[in-house]
Design a protein around this motif. Structure first.
Motif, short mmCIF file in Angstrom:
data_model
loop_
_atom_site.label_atom_id
_atom_site.label_comp_id
_atom_site.label_asym_id
_atom_site.label_seq_id
_atom_site.Cartn_x
_atom_site.Cartn_y
_atom_site.Cartn_z
N ASP A 60 -11.86 -16.27 37.80
CA ASP A 60 -11.83 -17.85 38.33
C ASP A 60 -12.70 -18.70 37.54
OD1 ASP A 60 -11.25 -20.05 39.30
OD2 ASP A 60 -12.57 -19.51 41.28
N ALA A 61 -12.46 -19.87 37.04
CA ALA A 61 -13.24 -20.70 36.33
C ALA A 61 -13.79 -21.74 37.28
CB ALA A 61 -12.57 -21.29 35.24
N GLY A 62 -13.46 -21.86 38.45
CA GLY A 62 -13.70 -22.93 39.52
C GLY A 62 -13.17 -24.13 39.16
N SER A 63 -13.92 -25.19 39.48
CA SER A 63 -13.56 -26.70 39.03
C SER A 63 -13.42 -26.89 37.83
CB SER A 63 -14.39 -27.60 40.02
OG SER A 63 -15.61 -27.34 39.68
N ASN A 64 -14.20 -26.13 37.01
CA ASN A 64 -14.52 -26.37 35.75
C ASN A 64 -13.34 -25.97 34.85
OD1 ASN A 64 -17.09 -27.46 35.60
ND2 ASN A 64 -18.05 -25.35 35.44
N GLY A 65 -12.55 -25.14 35.42
CA GLY A 65 -11.07 -24.82 34.70
C GLY A 65 -10.16 -26.05 34.78
N ILE A 66 -10.35 -26.95 35.74
CA ILE A 66 -9.12 -28.01 36.06
C ILE A 66 -9.78 -29.14 35.20
CG2 ILE A 66 -7.89 -29.14 37.61
CD1 ILE A 66 -8.91 -26.87 39.74
N SER A 67 -8.91 -29.64 34.13
CA SER A 67 -9.53 -30.64 33.32
C SER A 67 -8.62 -31.81 33.57
CB SER A 67 -9.45 -30.28 31.83
OG SER A 67 -10.44 -29.18 31.78
N GLY A 68 -8.92 -32.61 34.60
CA GLY A 68 -7.87 -33.89 35.01
C GLY A 68 -7.70 -34.92 33.81
N PRO A 69 -8.84 -35.40 33.25
CA PRO A 69 -8.74 -36.37 32.29
C PRO A 69 -8.37 -35.91 30.87
CG PRO A 69 -11.02 -36.10 32.55
CD PRO A 69 -10.25 -34.95 33.47
#
Length: 275
Positions: A60-69
């Motif tokens: 799991d990459a955590g929140s850093n794996g989710i690149s919104g912008p």
């Protein structure tokens, strides 16, 4: 609702789990490790050494794996600048309002494609190794990729695929280097609508730092769309999840996307003043 992914039921479950003090019977139905797992702590014992040539596990990459912008890449070529005229994302510097978004992922549930799957919503994934393959099993969209490690070459003139053709080799005992070509150019690189061409080549480097950490670096090389290669992920830390983790099903259903679009259209009509 998040513009990142239009799945109302899954989004509702994820939001519920994120609320403090809320107990959910299906504890496996989560987005991944807690934020604290990615925070360095002096109290954390020294992790066990990494096994040789082995990425097996659930990561799991955590929140850093989710690149919104989205991602900041190399300057666009004239070809890419022309292509951008027809791209209307829901996030990033070129974001438009909901009714104008033409992201094929969110409005039609087209496959995310590669490398958007690892640049955009890199949620938990399971890595399985066989004697001649590395299998990437992604929670997001419940997709998988095959990385061939039997020494074969990449195809010379591949038919386009949503997730391309991948081969990998061990650079050393702890670093797997993956080359991928043949991606369908209908997909975007990320949710900000950065484009790519059929000439795109992606390099992934998976470095097993220790038993509990893998670092991922992703390099984009697309001379038709970008003036030079650029790094989209730089040593992104993936943390090991418990081996008995049951990853949730996370699928974009076209029926849900259509229902959401209907809600948006209805709301837009209600907000439009009469002439």
């Amino acid at each position: 609702m998040s513009r990142r992914f239009i799945v109302p039921i899954v989004a509702a479950v994820a939001a519920l789990i994120a609320l403090p003090g809320v107990t959910v019977a299906q504890t496996w139905n989560s987005n991944g490790l807690p934020r604290s797992a990615f925070e360095p702590s002096q109290a954390t014992p020294t992790p066990a050494p990494a096994p040789r040539r082995d990425l097996t596990g659930i990561w799991d990459a955590g929140s850093n794996g989710i690149s919104g912008p989205g991602h900041v890449g190399a300057p666009f070529t004239p070809w890419a600048q022309e292509k951008l005229k027809d791209i209307k994302p829901g996030n990033g510097p070129r974001a438009v309002t909901e009714e104008h978004i033409n992201d094929p992922l969110s409005i039609m549930c087209d496959p995310t494609g590669f490398p958007r799957l690892v640049l955009y919503e890199l949620r938990p994934l399971q890595i399985v190794q066989t004697p001649n393959q590395v299998l990437m099993l992604y929670m997001y969209e419940t997709r998988w990729r095959v990385i061939w490690t039997d020494g074969r070459e990449l195809p010379k003139d591949p038919d386009p695929r949503w997730y391309g053709y991948s081969v990998g080799r061990w650079e050393d005992d702890y670093t797997l280097v993956v080359q991928t070509i043949g991606m369908d150019d209908r997909t975007w690189l990320d949710n900000a609508g950065n484009p790519h061409s059929a000439d795109l080549r992606v390099e992934e480097r998976y470095r097993r730092v220790d038993r509990d950490t893998v670092e991922l670096t992703v390099t984009i090389d697309d001379p038709k769309a970008y003036t030079k290669p650029w790094t989209a992920r730089n040593r992104l830390a993936l943390k090991a999840m418990p081996p008995d983790t049951d990853l949730m099903e996370w699928i974009c259903a076209p029926s849900e996307a259509a229902a959401y679009k209907k809600v948006v259209d209805t709301q837009n009509k209600a907000d439009t003043p009469p002439k």
